[in-house]
Scaffold this motif. Structure first.
Motif, PDB file in Angstrom:
ATOM      1  N   MET A 134       0.845  -1.187   0.000  1.00 53.23           N
ATOM      2  CA  MET A 134       0.000   0.000   0.000  1.00 53.23           C
ATOM      3  C   MET A 134       0.882   1.238   0.000  1.00 53.23           C
ATOM      4  SD  MET A 134      -3.245   1.098   2.440  1.00 53.23           S
ATOM      5  CE  MET A 134      -4.260  -0.243   1.814  1.00 53.23           C
ATOM      6  N   TRP A 135       0.566   2.154  -0.907  1.00 54.45           N
ATOM      7  CA  TRP A 135       1.326   3.384  -1.070  1.00 54.45           C
ATOM      8  C   TRP A 135       0.396   4.570  -0.792  1.00 54.45           C
ATOM      9  CZ3 TRP A 135       1.917  -1.066  -3.561  1.00 54.45           C
ATOM     10  CH2 TRP A 135       3.209  -1.560  -3.800  1.00 54.45           C
ATOM     11  N   PHE A 136       0.805   5.436   0.131  1.00 56.93           N
ATOM     12  CA  PHE A 136      -0.005   6.585   0.526  1.00 56.93           C
ATOM     13  C   PHE A 136       0.478   7.824  -0.229  1.00 56.93           C
ATOM     14  CE2 PHE A 136       0.097   3.590   4.032  1.00 56.93           C
ATOM     15  CZ  PHE A 136      -1.254   3.470   4.371  1.00 56.93           C
ATOM     16  N   LYS A 150      -0.714   3.303  12.165  1.00 53.44           N
ATOM     17  CA  LYS A 150       0.568   3.973  12.347  1.00 53.44           C
ATOM     18  C   LYS A 150       0.810   4.982  11.220  1.00 53.44           C
ATOM     19  CE  LYS A 150       4.578   3.748  14.770  1.00 53.44           C
ATOM     20  NZ  LYS A 150       4.691   3.701  16.242  1.00 53.44           N
ATOM     21  N   ALA A 151       0.730   4.517   9.974  1.00 52.22           N
ATOM     22  CA  ALA A 151       0.882   5.420   8.832  1.00 52.22           C
ATOM     23  C   ALA A 151      -0.351   6.312   8.753  1.00 52.22           C
ATOM     24  CB  ALA A 151       1.047   4.626   7.542  1.00 52.22           C
ATOM     25  N   GLY A 152      -0.146   7.601   8.903  1.00 50.21           N
ATOM     26  CA  GLY A 152      -1.259   8.547   8.917  1.00 50.21           C
ATOM     27  C   GLY A 152      -1.775   8.853  10.300  1.00 50.21           C
ATOM     28  N   ASP A 153      -1.471   7.969  11.277  1.00 51.11           N
ATOM     29  CA  ASP A 153      -1.856   8.167  12.677  1.00 51.11           C
ATOM     30  C   ASP A 153      -3.354   8.372  12.856  1.00 51.11           C
ATOM     31  OD1 ASP A 153      -1.093   8.240  15.383  1.00 51.11           O
ATOM     32  OD2 ASP A 153      -1.081  10.446  15.406  1.00 51.11           O
ATOM     33  N   ASN A 154      -4.155   7.870  11.939  1.00 46.08           N
ATOM     34  CA  ASN A 154      -5.609   8.089  11.992  1.00 46.08           C
ATOM     35  C   ASN A 154      -6.338   6.876  12.562  1.00 46.08           C
ATOM     36  OD1 ASN A 154      -4.685   7.006   9.355  1.00 46.08           O
ATOM     37  ND2 ASN A 154      -6.871   6.854   8.896  1.00 46.08           N
ATOM     38  N   THR A 155      -7.495   7.143  13.130  1.00 49.68           N
ATOM     39  CA  THR A 155      -8.355   6.080  13.648  1.00 49.68           C
ATOM     40  C   THR A 155      -9.061   5.393  12.486  1.00 49.68           C
ATOM     41  OG1 THR A 155     -10.209   7.599  13.930  1.00 49.68           O
ATOM     42  CG2 THR A 155      -8.727   7.312  15.805  1.00 49.68           C
ATOM     43  N   HIS A 175      -1.759  13.681   5.181  1.00 50.74           N
ATOM     44  CA  HIS A 175      -0.873  12.531   4.974  1.00 50.74           C
ATOM     45  C   HIS A 175      -1.183  11.815   3.668  1.00 50.74           C
ATOM     46  CE1 HIS A 175       0.446   8.296   5.504  1.00 50.74           C
ATOM     47  NE2 HIS A 175       1.462   8.822   6.177  1.00 50.74           N
ATOM     48  N   HIS A 176      -2.447  11.610   3.371  1.00 46.42           N
ATOM     49  CA  HIS A 176      -2.831  11.052   2.076  1.00 46.42           C
ATOM     50  C   HIS A 176      -4.264  11.432   1.734  1.00 46.42           C
ATOM     51  CE1 HIS A 176      -3.939   7.924   5.024  1.00 46.42           C
ATOM     52  NE2 HIS A 176      -4.840   7.475   4.156  1.00 46.42           N
ATOM     53  N   SER A 177      -4.483  11.683   0.456  1.00 49.77           N
ATOM     54  CA  SER A 177      -5.827  11.841  -0.090  1.00 49.77           C
ATOM     55  C   SER A 177      -6.190  10.649  -0.967  1.00 49.77           C
ATOM     56  CB  SER A 177      -5.936  13.129  -0.906  1.00 49.77           C
ATOM     57  OG  SER A 177      -5.775  14.274  -0.092  1.00 49.77           O
TER      58      SER A 177
END
Length: 325
Positions: free
Chosen positions: A193-195, A250-255, A202-204
């Motif tokens: 997976m590539w953000f 972890k990547a993006g630190d989002n819930t 962090h990513h759209s």
């Protein structure tokens, strides 16, 4: 945690940064009635317009005219994903770049007749998805989402599956100016997976390795942790199938809390997606075998083959076929 720097693929020439943000995701399916009830009455979006069986749904906290478009079709498919540009000149410049690169246009820049109007073009990406880029769309009157109000504030991000994700990532970098933020990897398969970002979120957009071209998930930002949990609970009480969560990536630190909509597409409630400093950011590869990479909290159910298969979704029946509207 195993981390290391990654380099942009050799030979990729960046376009200028003409894409500003994610606007909306448009999907079609045979049973429009159930899908409309899901997104309006359960998920928490507001129907703002409909035309000949096409329904436009907005987030109360977003200035976008709509963030989801629903259309009935005999086939389950992605109609298109739409991004914003800053000006008509930028839309024209992007169109010229795409034509020069032999990217197939669905239509050249023109006035749009969807809610809010604007000026935009449509084209096929490397996997056959239809992408729209527009500017000068009228801003919708929106409002502040109140404390404990568990409805989406805005569209957060969109993740797609590709059987050749390295090429898809390179295509979005080269032609649309997206930047790599982070990568998820597994020892036996490498990156999966590539953000990608088009602004300081962090990513759209993210590209996932999958067996076929399909939607992976559409993510909706909530006001905060409490509203995110209340929304998660509302879906659970309504008997909507939860795939994965609640947890915190972890990547993006989002819930994250992932559910299935009525057509079997994965949708996500999230909050607190990381904001980055583009001038100082360096992409990192995260080892997904480390438990806190997928879920820092340790509260989500295990990622297993069933969850993965549902995220792979059904093959998209609209590849390289422009939607009728």
């Amino acid at each position: 945690m195993s981390t290391y720097w990654v380099r942009r693929p050799e030979g990729i020439k960046m376009s200028s940064h003409l894409i500003t943000h994610l606007r909306h995701v448009d999907i079609a399916m045979p049973d429009l009635t159930q899908q409309l009830v899901f997104y309006r009455d359960l998920w928490g979006l507001t129907e703002v317009a409909n035309d000949s069986g096409v329904h436009f749904l907005a987030a109360e906290g977003s200035p976008e005219q709509y963030i989801v478009r629903l259309r009935r079709d005999d086939l389950k498919r992605l109609d298109l994903v739409a991004f914003g540009a800053a000006s008509m000149a930028d839309v024209d410049e992007l169109a010229a770049q795409l034509v020069k690169a032999d990217v197939a246009l669905v239509h050249a820049p023109r006035a749009l007749d969807t809610p809010g109007g604007g000026y935009g073009l449509r084209f096929f990406d490397i996997d056959g998805r239809v992408v729209e880029v527009s500017s000068d769309v009228a801003v919708r009157k929106h409002r502040k989402i109140e404390e404990r109000e568990s409805i989406p504030v805005r569209l957060s991000h969109f993740v797609v599956n590709s059987p050749n994700p390295e090429a898809t990532v390179a295509w979005y970098e080269q032609h649309l100016g997206f930047r790599l933020t982070d990568t998820m990897a597994l020892p036996h398969m490498g990156g999966f997976m590539w953000f990608l970002r088009c602004n300081n979120f962090h990513h759209s957009l993210a590209i996932a390795r999958g067996p076929h071209v399909a939607n992976h998930h559409v993510s909706f930002e909530m006001r905060g942790i409490d509203e995110y949990m209340r929304g998660t609970g509302r879906l659970l009480r309504a008997g909507v199938e939860k795939l994965w969560g609640p947890g915190r990536h972890k990547a993006g630190d989002n819930t994250f809390s992932y559910f299935l909509d009525r057509a079997g597409n994965t949708v996500e409630y999230t909050t607190e997606l990381e904001m980055i400093d583009e001038d100082t950011w360096h992409p990192t590869v995260f080892d997904a075998t480390e438990p806190d990479v997928s879920d820092q909290w340790g509260t989500a159910n295990a990622m297993n083959e069933y969850v993965a298969s549902k995220s792979h979704n059904d093959p998209d029946k609209g590849v390289f076929v422009a939607p009728p509207i």
